[in-house]
Design a protein around this motif. Structure first.
Motif, PDB file in Angstrom:
ATOM      1  N   GLN A  25       0.873  -1.050   0.062  1.00  0.00           N
ATOM      2  CA  GLN A  25      -0.006   0.021   0.023  1.00  0.00           C
ATOM      3  C   GLN A  25       0.961   1.244  -0.124  1.00  0.00           C
ATOM      4  OE1 GLN A  25      -3.699   0.496   0.865  1.00  0.00           O
ATOM      5  NE2 GLN A  25      -3.796  -1.369  -0.184  1.00  0.00           N
ATOM      6  N   SER A  26       0.258   2.336  -0.492  1.00  0.00           N
ATOM      7  CA  SER A  26       1.005   3.857  -0.459  1.00  0.00           C
ATOM      8  C   SER A  26       0.455   4.722   0.528  1.00  0.00           C
ATOM      9  CB  SER A  26       1.103   4.060  -1.807  1.00  0.00           C
ATOM     10  OG  SER A  26       1.937   3.300  -2.782  1.00  0.00           O
ATOM     11  N   LEU A  27       1.124   5.514   1.101  1.00  0.00           N
ATOM     12  CA  LEU A  27       0.456   6.576   1.750  1.00  0.00           C
ATOM     13  C   LEU A  27       0.620   7.945   0.846  1.00  0.00           C
ATOM     14  CD1 LEU A  27      -0.636   8.201   4.004  1.00  0.00           C
ATOM     15  CD2 LEU A  27       1.839   8.681   4.773  1.00  0.00           C
ATOM     16  N   LYS A  47       2.976  10.211  -3.599  1.00  0.00           N
ATOM     17  CA  LYS A  47       3.325   9.052  -3.194  1.00  0.00           C
ATOM     18  C   LYS A  47       4.130   9.611  -2.104  1.00  0.00           C
ATOM     19  CE  LYS A  47       3.826   5.033  -4.860  1.00  0.00           C
ATOM     20  NZ  LYS A  47       4.407   3.836  -5.542  1.00  0.00           N
ATOM     21  N   LEU A  48       3.927   9.357  -0.796  1.00  0.00           N
ATOM     22  CA  LEU A  48       4.787   9.925   0.232  1.00  0.00           C
ATOM     23  C   LEU A  48       5.436   8.681   1.105  1.00  0.00           C
ATOM     24  CD1 LEU A  48       2.116  12.180   2.256  1.00  0.00           C
ATOM     25  CD2 LEU A  48       3.693  13.038   0.539  1.00  0.00           C
ATOM     26  N   ALA A  49       5.093   7.559   1.090  1.00  0.00           N
ATOM     27  CA  ALA A  49       5.779   6.440   1.723  1.00  0.00           C
ATOM     28  C   ALA A  49       4.992   5.157   1.205  1.00  0.00           C
ATOM     29  CB  ALA A  49       5.511   6.439   3.088  1.00  0.00           C
ATOM     30  N   GLN A  50       5.672   4.012   1.334  1.00  0.00           N
ATOM     31  CA  GLN A  50       5.382   2.903   0.964  1.00  0.00           C
ATOM     32  C   GLN A  50       5.457   1.669   1.950  1.00  0.00           C
ATOM     33  OE1 GLN A  50       6.493   2.206  -3.832  1.00  0.00           O
ATOM     34  NE2 GLN A  50       8.437   2.066  -2.416  1.00  0.00           N
ATOM     35  N   THR A  51       4.387   0.827   2.310  1.00  0.00           N
ATOM     36  CA  THR A  51       4.303  -0.003   3.493  1.00  0.00           C
ATOM     37  C   THR A  51       5.330  -0.800   3.441  1.00  0.00           C
ATOM     38  OG1 THR A  51       2.813  -1.409   2.080  1.00  0.00           O
ATOM     39  CG2 THR A  51       2.017   0.177   3.675  1.00  0.00           C
TER      40      THR A  51
END
Length: 332
Positions: free
Chosen positions: A115-117, A201-205
């Motif tokens: 998932q992506s933030l 996209k700020l972060a990736q799980t």
């Protein structure tokens, strides 16, 4: 004479039987709630693995975790396929409905979380999220704890530096971000769609979570115990489906089966197949229940403040008896 009459009567009955409609063997109905019909379910049905166990699955698709878990609580579903987080939260009385539920995980699903933030228009980095509302499906479960965990790693604390806005499924959250109602959300949408909408996209799980129990099968303990034979047969069928799907020699046939389930989109069928076989995020061999993925979710819930030390062991939320009987079955 009487013996001859009986024998001739029997012969006539046998002959008539050849012309009578074939009666299919009775099948036990299993009602399953899920967000989507995954690759293993398609294979289990289309390859006849469920039919071989005399099982007919009635699949109920939902768009949010509250409806899914309420369906399990109320007996609408015998089994649900969901992330272990939902099972843990509702078992501990931390779901939308505050009551505790004796839910247990009976079969594993997929490992890892992709998932992506994603930030909305004007959001450049995680620091920009301070003082904003984050769009979530359910603030107590699902990917809300994942979001809280990632933001805590960056120094942002829930209800101090940001809030949750419960808005439902991905489409509703995207709309809320586009309108400015929410600043960011966890979601799984393609990079080109993120860019097209002006999101970032700020972060990736995968950079934060090495394990995550996803797509597990869970039931009410009392139902599982009363329907042990049916549950064991279902687990056997799903193990066969998963193993068949993971066998490379079945790739061509598997894509054909998934094509119809993907509304005749060859691109989508390929995506579903590749996701199912992904070594980091795909189906777990033999549908094993991996403790580390459940342990990771417990730590996430601690980061959100939903659990306090000492943390429970993963075994609290599992009943492996049915799985072990399915694996030990000589007919598997």
């Amino acid at each position: 004479m009487l013996h001859a009459v009986r024998r001739n009567y029997f012969i006539v009955l046998v002959a008539l039987g050849a012309f009578l409609p074939h009666q299919a063997p009775a099948q036990d109905l299993l009602r399953i709630g899920a967000f989507t019909r995954d690759a293993a379910q398609v294979v289990a049905e289309q390859k006849g693995f469920l039919r071989a166990e005399s099982i007919k699955v009635e699949l109920g698709l939902v768009t949010n975790s509250v409806d899914l878990m309420r369906g399990l609580v109320g007996g609408k579903y015998d089994l649900v396929q969901t992330n272990a987080d939902n099972v843990i939260a509702w078992a501990d009385g931390q779901g939308e409905d505050p009551g505790r539920n004796d839910f247990v995980i009976v079969i594993g699903g997929s490992r890892g979380l992709r998932q992506s933030l994603v930030g909305g228009p004007g959001i450049r980095n995680i620091a920009d999220l301070e003082g904003k509302a984050m769009a979530v499906d359910d603030p107590r479960t699902g990917y809300a704890p994942v979001l809280a965990f990632i933001l805590k790693r960056h120094g942002l604390i829930l209800n101090r530096d940001y809030t949750f806005a419960p808005l439902g499924n991905t489409a509703a959250r995207i709309e809320a971000m586009a309108s400015g109602q929410a600043a960011a959300s966890m979601m799984n949408i393609p990079d080109d769609e993120i860019a097209k909408r002006g999101f970032k996209k700020l972060a990736q799980t995968e950079d934060y979570l090495p394990a995550y129990a996803r797509g597990v099968g869970a039931a009410r303990r009392v139902w599982a115990e009363r329907n042990e034979a049916l549950l064991v047969r279902y687990i056997k069928a799903m193990i066969r489906a998963t193993n068949w799907l993971r066998d490379p020699k079945n790739e061509t046939e598997a894509l054909q089966l998934l094509l119809a389930a993907s509304q005749n989109s060859s691109r989508r069928a390929r995506q579903v197949y590749d996701e199912a076989l992904d070594p980091r995020f795909g189906l777990i061999p033999e549908n094993k229940i991996e403790l580390e993925g459940i342990r990771a979710i417990i730590r996430l819930r601690e980061a959100m403040g939903a659990m306090k030390p000492p943390l429970p062991a993963p075994e609290k939320y599992i009943d492996e008896r049915f799985y072990l009987k399915a694996v030990a079955s000589p007919s598997r």
